[in-house]
Design a protein around this motif. Structure first.
Motif, PDB file in Angstrom:
ATOM      1  N   THR A 118      -9.310  36.682  33.501  1.00 57.95           N
ATOM      2  CA  THR A 118      -8.093  37.252  32.760  1.00 57.95           C
ATOM      3  C   THR A 118      -6.977  36.483  32.885  1.00 57.95           C
ATOM      4  OG1 THR A 118      -7.758  38.639  34.511  1.00 57.95           O
ATOM      5  CG2 THR A 118      -9.046  39.689  32.915  1.00 57.95           C
TER       6      THR A 118
ATOM      7  N   MET B 105      -6.791  48.039  40.429  1.00 58.83           N
ATOM      8  CA  MET B 105      -7.647  47.267  39.585  1.00 58.83           C
ATOM      9  C   MET B 105      -8.935  47.934  39.270  1.00 58.83           C
ATOM     10  SD  MET B 105      -8.597  43.149  39.704  1.00 58.83           S
ATOM     11  CE  MET B 105      -6.823  42.709  40.134  1.00 58.83           C
TER      12      MET B 105
ATOM     13  N   THR C 142     -18.357  41.912  36.409  1.00 54.95           N
ATOM     14  CA  THR C 142     -16.934  42.492  36.939  1.00 54.95           C
ATOM     15  C   THR C 142     -16.309  41.303  37.446  1.00 54.95           C
ATOM     16  OG1 THR C 142     -17.940  44.706  37.408  1.00 54.95           O
ATOM     17  CG2 THR C 142     -15.798  44.379  38.282  1.00 54.95           C
TER      18      THR C 142
ATOM     19  N   GLU D  50     -10.354  49.402  35.809  1.00 60.58           N
ATOM     20  CA  GLU D  50     -11.488  48.668  35.286  1.00 60.58           C
ATOM     21  C   GLU D  50     -12.352  49.971  34.789  1.00 60.58           C
ATOM     22  OE1 GLU D  50     -14.513  45.952  34.283  1.00 60.58           O
ATOM     23  OE2 GLU D  50     -12.272  45.867  34.690  1.00 60.58           O
TER      24      GLU D  50
ATOM     25  N   ILE E 111     -14.887  43.504  42.486  1.00 61.75           N
ATOM     26  CA  ILE E 111     -13.262  43.338  42.746  1.00 61.75           C
ATOM     27  C   ILE E 111     -12.895  42.869  44.369  1.00 61.75           C
ATOM     28  CG2 ILE E 111     -11.267  44.464  42.691  1.00 61.75           C
ATOM     29  CD1 ILE E 111     -12.380  44.191  39.807  1.00 61.75           C
TER      30      ILE E 111
ATOM     31  N   PHE F 241      -4.888  37.686  35.911  1.00 63.05           N
ATOM     32  CA  PHE F 241      -5.016  37.320  37.177  1.00 63.05           C
ATOM     33  C   PHE F 241      -5.000  35.897  37.604  1.00 63.05           C
ATOM     34  CE2 PHE F 241      -8.434  35.016  40.092  1.00 63.05           C
ATOM     35  CZ  PHE F 241      -8.546  35.582  41.238  1.00 63.05           C
TER      36      PHE F 241
ATOM     37  N   LYS G 156     -12.739  39.773  35.458  1.00 63.23           N
ATOM     38  CA  LYS G 156     -11.592  39.775  35.905  1.00 63.23           C
ATOM     39  C   LYS G 156     -10.872  38.355  36.564  1.00 63.23           C
ATOM     40  CE  LYS G 156     -10.388  44.054  35.744  1.00 63.23           C
ATOM     41  NZ  LYS G 156      -9.335  44.445  35.046  1.00 63.23           N
TER      42      LYS G 156
END
Length: 417
Positions: free
Chosen positions: A18, A202, A11, A206, A236, A21, A15
């Motif tokens: 990405t 977020m 995770t 997700e 996260i 981000f 993220k």
């Protein structure tokens, strides 16, 4: 437990890589650098070197010098220049950009000064406000001389009344300390507010994304939903700490580099010259607890929807709670010791911001801050247990699911497992 860490780091890395981000982090760094280097940026674009030239057409021949002397005290960046030509010539000079504006000085019927200010635009309110203030002071002096007031008498007349504020409470903060704390708390409240909203959303996105792609069916066959939920929350959370650490590091070193140009004014008024360690510690504690509170809530709300389009509708009540807490905190900046603020600081969903506000601005007993932390920990534990049960059944629900009635369905599915 090994699968828990696999999901957590998956995770986090997924993220982290990405485009959204990376772009938002880069843009935020640029904004941080721009804010901490604002003086340098203004100097680059300011062709006049920070000085604004204003022409003065003095019809009296007596007002220019005293006005210039007044303005040298009020606004050192304002450069007054006597203009020898006609009013039309002065207008033309302003239109050509030679001056920011022109001031026409004359006497009224009482032999007191009055003026007309001309510029291409009167949008710069601070410029003509300073000119008006300087002229008002000049008018006061001339009026005082007409009624034979001495300079000492005039100074006594306009001298501010002595008004001292003394707090009787033991260890109470002074007015200066309160002003610094208010600015610092204001900035940190914004960080908590935006971080909680952004990263909680977020998490919900997700979970909903995995459900919409049917990846969840594969995951739950090998890893329990509870491990999935907490792995995503922590993943996260690590991502948010990474981004914040990067931004705060850039901001800190940029401020240190420009410390001489930032001293005084905004920098000192907002309390960044001397940040108490206890305030920073409480900011970190309430940020982390606030994140886990809303992240847990967002995780099981996200598990109730099957389409990404439904996520915002489902988490809107949660977002409104964050907004309400922030608005209450904004009110509390002016009255941090009011009963309303004290009571709301113990309501779990408001505690991260309101209790931090009280700790930052007031000298409250340690037990009150500890009670706020205990309430948050208890609420997080309750949400974790209840949320895990909802999450376990929610991830198995498909179809149109955008109502809070689906929580009951999710709990029923959990019991059937």
């Amino acid at each position: 437990m090994n699968k828990f860490w696999i999901i957590l780091f998956h995770t986090y890395l997924n993220k982290f890589k990405t485009k959204s981000f990376l772009i938002t982090t880069a843009l935020t760094i640029v904004i941080t650098l721009a804010l901490t280097n604002m003086n340098n940026i203004i100097e680059v674009f300011d062709k006049s070197g920070g000085k604004e030239k204003v022409a003065v057409l003095d019809e009296t021949g007596q007002l220019y010098e005293p006005l210039k002397e007044q303005m040298s005290v009020l606004n050192k960046d304002l450069q007054l220049t006597a203009f020898d030509g006609s009013e039309q010539e002065a207008d033309d000079a302003v239109e050509k950009g030679e001056y920011a504006g022109i001031v026409l000085l004359r006497f009224d019927e009482k032999q007191l000064p009055e003026a007309t200010y001309k510029a291409m635009s009167v949008a710069d309110s601070s410029l003509y406000s300073d000119l008006q203030t300087g002229l008002q002071q000049l008018k006061t002096m001339l009026a005082a001389s007409q009624i034979n007031l001495t300079p000492d008498q005039l100074q006594q007349l306009y001298e501010p009344v002595s008004f001292e504020k003394i707090a009787l409470e033991e260890n109470a903060k002074t007015e200066e300390e309160l002003n610094q704390a208010r600015g610092l708390v204001y900035v940190l409240l914004f960080i908590i507010y935006f971080a909680v909203i952004m990263y909680a959303n977020m998490i919900a996105m997700e979970v909903a994304t995995e459900k919409s792609s049917r990846v969840m069916e594969i995951l739950i066959s090998s890893v329990s939903p509870i491990k999935q939920m907490f792995a995503k929350i922590l993943g996260i959370g690590l991502l948010s700490l990474t981004q914040l650490a990067l931004l705060l590091s850039v901001g800190y070193f940029s401020i240190k580099r420009n410390l001489s140009s930032l001293e005084g004014g905004f920098f000192d008024a907002f309390g960044f010259g001397n940040i108490p360690i206890s305030t920073i510690a409480y900011a970190v504690i309430f940020f982390i607890l606030g994140y886990f509170l809303y992240a847990t809530l967002a995780a099981f709300l996200g598990s109730l929807v099957s389409r990404i389009e439904d996520v915002q509708q489902m988490i809107t009540p949660m977002t409104l709670l964050v907004v309400a807490g922030f608005m209450i905190a904004m009110f509390g900046l002016g009255k941090p010791d009011s009963p309303f603020i004290v009571i709301t600081s113990y309501i779990p969903f408001f505690t991260p911001m309101i209790m931090f506000l009280r700790v930052g601005m007031l000298t409250i007993p340690v037990w009150e801050a500890a009670l706020g932390i205990a309430i948050l920990l208890g609420t997080i534990a309750f949400l974790a247990i209840f949320g895990a049960r909802v999450y376990r059944g929610g991830v198995l629900m498909y179809g149109k699911s955008n109502s809070f009635k689906d929580i009951k369905k999710a709990l029923q599915l959990t019991k059937k497992e």
